[in-house]
Scaffold this active site. Structure first.
Site: not given
Ligand code: IPM
Ligand code: MG
Length: 360
Positions: A223, A247
């Site tokens: 966070d 992500d």
């Molecule tokens: C990324 C994308 C992917 C993930 C999705 C499309 C599955 O957001 O490559 O960051 O979450 O890894």
């Molecule tokens: Mg992503």
């Protein structure tokens, strides 16, 4: 001779991949780079033909290749499908099949684009950080998972965040190795105050750090990291973190640079095999109109040259060609700002190729 599997995918994928392939072909015909390209289907494009987003033939093609160039997958057309055959599932399946556990997502602000960021130029100028995201484990893959009925009859959804020490160690080591080529600072990001899986993450990161006395390790809760990324992003050199935190934070970091259309990525296995893709996704709203920025995919080719093809000098040339077209003022719509005429996907790609020819 390097075998490269090319998987254009959906949406703007085919358009941006075409320009990246033009760059590879220029290096091949003009400079004798030894490559062999083979095309495969993935995502919705594969589902439409085979009824599944990741056909066995595509997995085999990717496994036999030295490197994989991927465009993007997904789009509204396939959103109603069950999760098991959704295009996104192909991406997760491919990462897992190739065992590419280390996902490198650099966020570098091209000085020419300092005005394109939504953050003040004095906050982002000079930004150059590398996120190393764990890519084949954590809550994305943990078992058990699903949606089930409870005793009281309502449904509950559940996923499992699980990391083995060896999974943490290999990605943290990769982050330290990369830091040695940069400013020698690693920030490991976790939620160790709440989640045991990341309490272990912190412990392993600390243990690995002992083997790298020349690299400085710090820890940060996720966070706070999300806040620090927009408050003072230049404090970071290399960030290493879990699949899901990576992500989220990599999308945030992308916007610091002005456009997600500029950011490449490399996903590496234990050796030199890699999966290379722009991080922007399939952008169905602009697909097929020549509006997409091909630079993220072209810069992914640069990462491929550096990490899989062992041709760092060519990687640098491609990156310099990108700098040069930006110096010339060429801009696709996403980085254009208020005025100026936007270049098309093709014009931008051709301009990079022209720069590569000139520096010959
Ligand atoms: C990324 C994308 C992917 C993930 C999705 C499309 C599955 O957001 O490559 O960051 O979450 O890894
Ligand atoms: Mg992503």
């Amino acid at each position: 001779m390097h075998k490269i599997a090319v998987l254009p995918g959906d949406g703007i994928g085919p358009e941006v991949v075409a320009e990246a392939v033009a760059v590879l072909e220029c290096l091949q015909t003009e400079y004798g780079l030894g490559i062999e390209l083979e095309y495969g289907l993935i995502g919705g494009a594969a589902y439409d033909v085979h009824g599944q987003p990741l056909p066995e033939a595509t997995v085999e093609l990717a496994q036999a290749a030295d490197a994989v160039l991927l465009g993007a997958v997904g789009g509204p057309k396939w959103e109603p499908l069950p999760i098991a055959v959704r295009p996104e599932k192909a991406l997760l399946g491919l990462r897992s099949a190739l065992k590419v556990f280390a996902n490198l997502r650099p966020a570098y602000l091209y000085p020419q684009l300092a005005q394109a960021s939504t953050l003040r130029a004095d906050v982002v100028s000079g930004l150059d950080l590398m996120i190393v995201r764990e890519l084949t484990g954590g809550i994305y893959f943990g078992q058990p998972r699903g949606i089930r009925k409870t005793a009281s009859g309502e449904r509950e959804g559940f996923n499992t965040l699980v990391y083995a020490e060896s999974e943490i160690e290999r990605v943290v080591r990769r982050a330290f190795d990369i830091a040695r080529l940069r400013a020698r600072r690693v920030c490991s990001i976790d939620k160790a105050n709440v989640l045991e899986a990341t309490e272990l993450w912190r412990e392993v990161a600390t243990r690995v750090a002992a083997d790298y006395p020349d690299v400085q390790l710090s820890h940060m809760y996720v966070d706070n990291a999300a806040m620090q990324l927009v408050r003072a992003p230049r404090q970071f050199d290399v960030i290493v973190t879990t699949n899901m935190f990576g992500d989220i934070l990599s999308d945030e970091a992308a916007m610091l640079t002005g456009s997600i259309g500029m950011l490449p990525s490399a996903s590496l296995n234990e050796g030199t095999k890699g999966l290379y893709e722009p991080i922007h996704g399939s952008a169905p709203d602009i697909a097929g109109r020549g509006l997409a920025n091909p630079l993220a995919t072209i810069l992914s080719v640069a990462m491929m040259l550096r990490y899989s093809l062992q041709a760092p000098e060519w990687a640098t040339r491609v990156e310099q060609a990108v700098h040069a077209v930006l110096d010339d003022g060429l801009r696709t719509a996403d980085i254009r700002g208020a005025d100026g005429v936007a270049a098309s996907t093709r014009e931008m790609g051709q301009a990079v190729v022209a720069k590569l020819r000139i520096t010959h």
